[in-house]
Design a protein around this motif. Structure first.
Motif, PDB file in Angstrom:
ATOM      1  N   ARG A 145     -13.390   2.939   8.032  1.00 41.42           N
ATOM      2  CA  ARG A 145     -14.115   2.138   6.956  1.00 41.42           C
ATOM      3  C   ARG A 145     -13.347   2.198   5.904  1.00 41.42           C
ATOM      4  N   LYS A 146     -12.930   1.054   5.116  1.00 42.61           N
ATOM      5  CA  LYS A 146     -12.268   1.000   3.950  1.00 42.61           C
ATOM      6  C   LYS A 146     -12.947  -0.083   3.063  1.00 42.61           C
ATOM      7  N   PRO A 147     -12.926  -0.058   1.689  1.00 38.98           N
ATOM      8  CA  PRO A 147     -13.257  -1.011   0.876  1.00 38.98           C
ATOM      9  C   PRO A 147     -12.397  -2.286   1.155  1.00 38.98           C
ATOM     10  N   LEU A 148     -13.136  -3.725   0.925  1.00 40.63           N
ATOM     11  CA  LEU A 148     -12.595  -4.776   1.158  1.00 40.63           C
ATOM     12  C   LEU A 148     -11.658  -5.089  -0.014  1.00 40.63           C
ATOM     13  N   LEU A 149     -10.317  -5.247   0.333  1.00 47.95           N
ATOM     14  CA  LEU A 149      -9.354  -5.672  -0.577  1.00 47.95           C
ATOM     15  C   LEU A 149      -9.193  -6.851  -0.756  1.00 47.95           C
ATOM     16  N   LYS A 150      -9.466  -7.619  -1.869  1.00 46.25           N
ATOM     17  CA  LYS A 150      -8.911  -9.018  -2.037  1.00 46.25           C
ATOM     18  C   LYS A 150      -7.448  -8.856  -2.477  1.00 46.25           C
ATOM     19  N   MET A 151      -6.822  -9.983  -2.705  1.00 45.26           N
ATOM     20  CA  MET A 151      -5.170 -10.277  -3.178  1.00 45.26           C
ATOM     21  C   MET A 151      -5.157  -9.603  -4.501  1.00 45.26           C
ATOM     22  N   MET A 152      -6.226  -9.806  -5.497  1.00 38.29           N
ATOM     23  CA  MET A 152      -6.206  -9.400  -6.629  1.00 38.29           C
ATOM     24  C   MET A 152      -6.154  -7.798  -6.525  1.00 38.29           C
ATOM     25  N   HIS A 153      -6.979  -7.233  -5.656  1.00 37.38           N
ATOM     26  CA  HIS A 153      -7.298  -5.746  -5.745  1.00 37.38           C
ATOM     27  C   HIS A 153      -5.704  -5.134  -5.130  1.00 37.38           C
ATOM     28  N   LYS A 154      -4.998  -5.852  -4.208  1.00 34.67           N
ATOM     29  CA  LYS A 154      -3.833  -5.557  -3.735  1.00 34.67           C
ATOM     30  C   LYS A 154      -2.404  -5.415  -4.811  1.00 34.67           C
ATOM     31  N   LYS A 155      -2.735  -6.293  -5.634  1.00 43.29           N
ATOM     32  CA  LYS A 155      -1.772  -6.618  -6.490  1.00 43.29           C
ATOM     33  C   LYS A 155      -2.032  -5.560  -7.858  1.00 43.29           C
ATOM     34  N   ALA A 156      -3.343  -5.191  -8.154  1.00 43.39           N
ATOM     35  CA  ALA A 156      -3.412  -4.157  -9.085  1.00 43.39           C
ATOM     36  C   ALA A 156      -3.211  -2.845  -8.526  1.00 43.39           C
ATOM     37  N   ARG A 157      -3.271  -2.632  -7.265  1.00 39.65           N
ATOM     38  CA  ARG A 157      -2.962  -1.358  -6.745  1.00 39.65           C
ATOM     39  C   ARG A 157      -1.553  -1.308  -6.805  1.00 39.65           C
ATOM     40  N   LYS A 158      -0.686  -2.292  -6.254  1.00 41.48           N
ATOM     41  CA  LYS A 158       0.679  -2.090  -6.059  1.00 41.48           C
ATOM     42  C   LYS A 158       1.243  -1.679  -7.629  1.00 41.48           C
ATOM     43  N   ASP A 291      -5.266   3.517 -17.034  1.00 44.00           N
ATOM     44  CA  ASP A 291      -5.594   2.351 -16.485  1.00 44.00           C
ATOM     45  C   ASP A 291      -5.863   2.516 -14.894  1.00 44.00           C
ATOM     46  N   TRP A 292      -6.846   2.075 -14.386  1.00 47.14           N
ATOM     47  CA  TRP A 292      -7.460   2.416 -13.028  1.00 47.14           C
ATOM     48  C   TRP A 292      -7.529   1.097 -12.000  1.00 47.14           C
ATOM     49  N   PRO A 293      -6.785   1.129 -11.004  1.00 46.82           N
ATOM     50  CA  PRO A 293      -6.872  -0.297 -10.257  1.00 46.82           C
ATOM     51  C   PRO A 293      -8.541  -0.214  -9.371  1.00 46.82           C
ATOM     52  N   SER A 294      -9.233  -1.194  -9.260  1.00 49.56           N
ATOM     53  CA  SER A 294     -10.357  -1.343  -8.680  1.00 49.56           C
ATOM     54  C   SER A 294     -10.387  -0.984  -7.247  1.00 49.56           C
ATOM     55  N   MET A 295     -11.421  -0.757  -6.415  1.00 46.42           N
ATOM     56  CA  MET A 295     -11.349  -0.471  -5.086  1.00 46.42           C
ATOM     57  C   MET A 295     -10.271   0.450  -4.599  1.00 46.42           C
ATOM     58  N   LYS A 355       4.401   1.319  -0.145  1.00 48.50           N
ATOM     59  CA  LYS A 355       4.756   1.132   1.401  1.00 48.50           C
ATOM     60  C   LYS A 355       3.822  -0.018   1.997  1.00 48.50           C
ATOM     61  N   ASN A 356       2.738   0.126   1.788  1.00 48.87           N
ATOM     62  CA  ASN A 356       1.761  -0.748   2.407  1.00 48.87           C
ATOM     63  C   ASN A 356       1.541  -2.079   1.609  1.00 48.87           C
ATOM     64  N   ASP A 357       2.371  -2.346   0.536  1.00 51.49           N
ATOM     65  CA  ASP A 357       2.257  -3.528  -0.383  1.00 51.49           C
ATOM     66  C   ASP A 357       1.006  -3.682  -1.167  1.00 51.49           C
ATOM     67  N   GLY A 358       0.374  -2.288  -1.594  1.00 55.49           N
ATOM     68  CA  GLY A 358      -0.902  -2.420  -2.148  1.00 55.49           C
ATOM     69  C   GLY A 358      -2.017  -2.538  -1.366  1.00 55.49           C
ATOM     70  N   GLY A 359      -1.738  -2.261   0.143  1.00 57.04           N
ATOM     71  CA  GLY A 359      -2.854  -2.325   1.045  1.00 57.04           C
ATOM     72  C   GLY A 359      -3.569  -0.948   1.178  1.00 57.04           C
ATOM     73  N   HIS A 360      -4.512  -0.672   2.123  1.00 57.60           N
ATOM     74  CA  HIS A 360      -5.130   0.434   2.659  1.00 57.60           C
ATOM     75  C   HIS A 360      -4.049   1.660   2.854  1.00 57.60           C
ATOM     76  N   THR A 361      -4.318   2.929   2.805  1.00 57.60           N
ATOM     77  CA  THR A 361      -3.471   4.249   3.001  1.00 57.60           C
ATOM     78  C   THR A 361      -4.645   5.071   3.954  1.00 57.60           C
ATOM     79  N   LYS A 362      -3.848   6.185   4.396  1.00 53.10           N
ATOM     80  CA  LYS A 362      -4.524   7.057   5.280  1.00 53.10           C
ATOM     81  C   LYS A 362      -5.574   8.123   4.536  1.00 53.10           C
ATOM     82  N   TYR A 363      -5.349   7.896   3.197  1.00 53.02           N
ATOM     83  CA  TYR A 363      -5.929   8.789   2.372  1.00 53.02           C
ATOM     84  C   TYR A 363      -7.470   8.485   1.955  1.00 53.02           C
TER      85      TYR A 363
END
Length: 363
Positions: A145-158, A291-295, A355-363
């Motif tokens: 179970r992980k938060p829904l990541l949109k493309m803008m979220h992945k870009k911000a996380r990366k 500065d913190w990325p959402s989700m 490594k996951n290009d802004g996607g989910h991780t195991k943490y």
């Protein structure tokens, strides 16, 4: 067509206190190549003994003995063909099953079986589908179970990970991590598994009890750093920007000051955390905000502390809100080593996001 025979050994054990027998299958024995078998026979014909052959070829003595005995009995080093049941599925059907399962990870074994049969294949059971998928390394599991990541979220996380990948542990040690969470008095949001016999299904020890309205819950705000847990504050009612500002002045500032002048405050992008009044207060107090990325709960080590606290609540099985509050206050007794270890994992978390290009991780 013949197939390779693999020998199995059976080990019989007596279970304690029961006297019943339990049979364990020995591990698979790796089949020797034909070249090695022929070398064993050739060395034996040259007059070498079993032990010398085993030492020369780095094999067990029993393997050498069995190979030579088979050659003397059959005149060949090849295994006789097995006469087992032929496979139900052809190689083409197995490839089709693999494509279906990888194309749609949520497709059930029964659906795949119907699809295979509908494409003109032979009738196949769902169990055969499962067995085939197991052979290629696919197993049925509950999805994470992980938060829904949109493309803008992945870009911000990366982008966050790229900015922070050069930061050392000393930088992370000066970060004050914060978050809110709700702790339920009775029951759990997680899925529980239990072991029972068919006749025990409805016994008290095999039932996960529930009550109407969840039995109550407590909302808390907390913070932590590598130096240990900070202040913890209970939230009554619905928290708004004004209440959050009071928490910052009463609980956040004392915790932040313990980290010295290099301290950095972390909070997520909840609207009350980023409101105009909150932003003005933080600016007035001269607080450096990260500065913190959402989700991105997987990037916040305090989430793991909440998990530890909630497990304590489940173990205690308190019956009222007052007892629940006492358990929650054990937050302050969390070992410093636990907090330090969580903060020290930040470089790994950052690398995992990259490594996951802004996607989910195991943490």
């Amino acid at each position: 067509m013949g197939c390779k025979c693999v020998q199995f050994g059976v080990i019989a054990l007596t279970l304690p206190h029961t006297g019943h027998w339990k049979f364990n299958m020995a591990p698979h024995v790796k089949e020797l190549s034909e070249d090695v078998k022929k070398r064993i026979v050739a060395l034996h014909k040259d007059g070498l003994g079993y032990k010398k052959i085993a030492k020369t070829l780095k094999l067990s003595c029993s393997t050498v003995v069995k190979t030579i005995e088979r050659f003397n009995r059959t005149g060949s080093t090849q295994n006789r063909p097995c006469h087992g049941r032929p496979k139900t599925l052809s190689a083409r059907a197995q490839c089709h099953i693999q494509r279906l399962s990888l194309g749609n990870r949520r497709m059930s074994a029964a659906s795949i079986a119907a699809e295979v049969e509908g494409m003109g294949g032979q009738p196949v059971s769902a169990q055969t589908i499962r067995r085939t998928l197991h052979q290629i390394g696919l197993h049925g599991c509950r999805p994470r179970r992980k938060p829904l990541l949109k493309m803008m979220h992945k870009k911000a996380r990366k982008q966050f990970a790229e900015d922070k990948q050069t930061k050392d542990i000393d930088y992370w040690n000066h970060v004050l991590w914060s978050d809110e969470t709700k702790i339920h008095l009775f029951g759990s949001d997680g899925v529980k598994r239990m072991w029972w016999q068919p006749v025990e299904e409805y016994k008290d020890k095999c039932v996960l009890p529930t009550v109407k309205h969840g039995g109550g819950s407590v909302m808390v705000w907390g913070c932590m750093s590598a130096a240990g847990t900070g202040e913890l504050q209970f939230i009554e009612g619905t928290m708004n920007a004004n209440m959050y500002c009071d928490i910052l002045k009463q609980s956040m500032i004392p915790s932040l000051q313990r980290l010295g002048r290099r301290a950095v405050f972390q909070r997520d992008n909840d609207p009350k955390h980023t409101s105009m009044s909150t932003t003005a207060l933080l600016k007035k107090l001269r607080v450096k905000v990260m500065d913190w990325p959402s989700m991105s709960p997987d990037l916040n080590p305090i989430e793991h502390l909440w998990g530890i606290l909630k497990r304590k609540v489940e173990e205690r099985k308190d019956s009222n809100i007052h007892q629940l509050s006492d358990v929650i206050m054990e937050w302050k007794t969390t070992p410093v080593a636990t907090c330090e270890a969580l903060v020290n994992s930040m470089p790994k978390r950052v690398k995992a996001v990259l490594k996951n290009d802004g996607g989910h991780t195991k943490y």
